[in-house]
Write a protein that holds these residues in place. Structure first.
Motif, PDB file in Angstrom:
ATOM      1  N   VAL A  45       0.829  -1.207   0.000  1.00 53.16           N
ATOM      2  CA  VAL A  45       0.000   0.000   0.000  1.00 53.16           C
ATOM      3  C   VAL A  45       0.863   1.256   0.000  1.00 53.16           C
ATOM      4  O   VAL A  45       0.719   2.132  -0.850  1.00 53.16           O
ATOM      5  N   LYS A  46       1.783   1.316   0.954  1.00 45.46           N
ATOM      6  CA  LYS A  46       2.611   2.512   1.110  1.00 45.46           C
ATOM      7  C   LYS A  46       4.042   2.236   0.645  1.00 45.46           C
ATOM      8  O   LYS A  46       4.687   1.307   1.110  1.00 45.46           O
ATOM      9  N   GLY A  47       4.492   3.019  -0.278  1.00 45.11           N
ATOM     10  CA  GLY A  47       5.881   2.921  -0.712  1.00 45.11           C
ATOM     11  C   GLY A  47       6.218   1.734  -1.568  1.00 45.11           C
ATOM     12  O   GLY A  47       7.393   1.380  -1.688  1.00 45.11           O
ATOM     13  N   PHE A  48       5.203   1.088  -2.151  1.00 42.43           N
ATOM     14  CA  PHE A  48       5.508  -0.039  -3.039  1.00 42.43           C
ATOM     15  C   PHE A  48       6.008   0.531  -4.358  1.00 42.43           C
ATOM     16  O   PHE A  48       5.246   0.922  -5.224  1.00 42.43           O
ATOM     17  N   ASP A  49       7.323   0.609  -4.477  1.00 42.50           N
ATOM     18  CA  ASP A  49       7.913   1.180  -5.683  1.00 42.50           C
ATOM     19  C   ASP A  49       9.176   0.408  -6.040  1.00 42.50           C
ATOM     20  O   ASP A  49       9.551  -0.554  -5.370  1.00 42.50           O
ATOM     21  N   ILE A  50       9.831   0.829  -7.089  1.00 40.56           N
ATOM     22  CA  ILE A  50      10.981   0.081  -7.591  1.00 40.56           C
ATOM     23  C   ILE A  50      12.131   0.052  -6.591  1.00 40.56           C
ATOM     24  O   ILE A  50      12.879  -0.922  -6.532  1.00 40.56           O
ATOM     25  N   GLU A  96       8.057  -1.622 -13.910  1.00 38.30           N
ATOM     26  CA  GLU A  96       8.348  -1.512 -15.345  1.00 38.30           C
ATOM     27  C   GLU A  96       9.836  -1.438 -15.645  1.00 38.30           C
ATOM     28  O   GLU A  96      10.317  -1.998 -16.640  1.00 38.30           O
ATOM     29  N   LEU A  97      10.593  -0.764 -14.789  1.00 38.71           N
ATOM     30  CA  LEU A  97      12.034  -0.600 -15.027  1.00 38.71           C
ATOM     31  C   LEU A  97      12.866  -1.684 -14.353  1.00 38.71           C
ATOM     32  O   LEU A  97      14.097  -1.668 -14.438  1.00 38.71           O
TER      33      LEU A  97
END
Length: 296
Positions: A45-50, A96-97
């Protein structure tokens, strides 16, 4: 794991199971990774990023995990992140990256015809258990089934009369596979004895345990292991080895690759093409031994 994360993971599980029809083992692999990701401090939920994903992968790589395992983890993140976008839980596909490490493609092992026959003849078919076990391996090799497909094959989808089986494969893709006469013979003998193992409700699968329950892929692996000896054991033969042998022997015999693709239940031709490398190596070996320019 936070409650909101847990609910998201439950929804993801439903999508994989019912929406995409993935096998229980594949679903379990996805959930195990995402649960481990959350346990390591990740959040859906929070901060799910690459950056979160890369940090997790770097930690796993530092423990000596193989490039193949890391590549599977990257694939899992791609699937999960795209699903978040598709369901409106995220506006951006953060994976994606994310790039997977290059993994050398290993050629699958296979057995020679004489080695296959040696394994098949290892089972004592004078007993009901030995007859069942031989029928299992006959089907793995004669129809090229995966262990999970053989374990879940229904009795009603096995036609002795027409010599075919109706198989539910990966992604819930159904296919009808012809079965050679020798294999049909042992399937028929097993079916005649099958009721000896029924002690309660019939699970409906072709192969059952001595207590009448449905077999699982681990049972299929144990059955294969019991018959493997000599060269086959040295080659590390598993249920999948017989599937590889099925495909390789068909191509060596002149079958076209599209036919083999259909029989194996591969979604794309690319997966089947790996077997052409095996047959090419064989041809190359024959050439080097027999052609004047191939001899040193």
């Amino acid at each position: 794991m936070q409650e909101e994360d847990r609910l998201i993971l439950e929804s993801f599980k439903d999508e994989l199971t019912y929406g995409r029809g993935l096998s229980p083992l594949t679903v379990k692999a996805y959930l195990t990774q995402m649960t481990d990701f959350a346990a390591a401090g990740g959040s859906f939920v929070k901060g799910f990023d690459i950056s979160q994903m890369r940090e997790y992968l770097m930690k796993r790589a530092s423990t000596g995990m193989s490039p193949g395992s890391i590549a599977r983890m990257v694939s899992c993140f791609h699937t999960f992140s795209r699903w978040l976008v598709e369901t409106g839980r995220s506006e951006i596909d953060h994976s994606e990256l994310l790039k997977a490490p290059r993994v050398p493609r290993r050629l699958p092992g296979f057995l020679g015809v004489s080695e296959v026959k040696s394994v098949l003849n290892a089972y004592d078919t004078s007993t009901t258990k030995g007859l069942r076990n031989r029928a299992v391996v006959e089907l793995l090799y004669g129809a090229g089934l995966r262990a999970a497909e053989a374990a879940s094959l229904l009795l009603k989808n096995t036609s002795i009369a027409s010599g075919t089986v109706r198989v539910m494969g990966k992604g819930r893709r159904e296919r009808i596979v012809p079965v050679p006469g020798g294999t049909v013979e042992y399937l028929g003998k097993w079916i005649q004895k099958r009721n000896e193992y029924i002690s309660g409700d019939d699970p409906g699968t072709l192969f059952i345990s001595v207590r009448g329950r449905k077999l699982d892929p681990r049972d299929i692996r144990r059955i294969v292991s019991a018959g493997v000896d000599g060269a086959a054991r040295a080659a590390g033969a598993t249920p999948h080895t017989f599937r590889h042998s099925f495909a390789t022997h068909l191509l060596n015999g002149g079958a076209d690759i599209r036919t083999v693709q259909e029989l194996l239940g591969h979604a794309g031709i690319g997966t089947t093409q790996i077997y052409t490398h095996l047959t090419t190596e064989k041809l190359k070996g024959v050439y080097m031994k027999t052609h004047p320019r191939g001899k040193k």
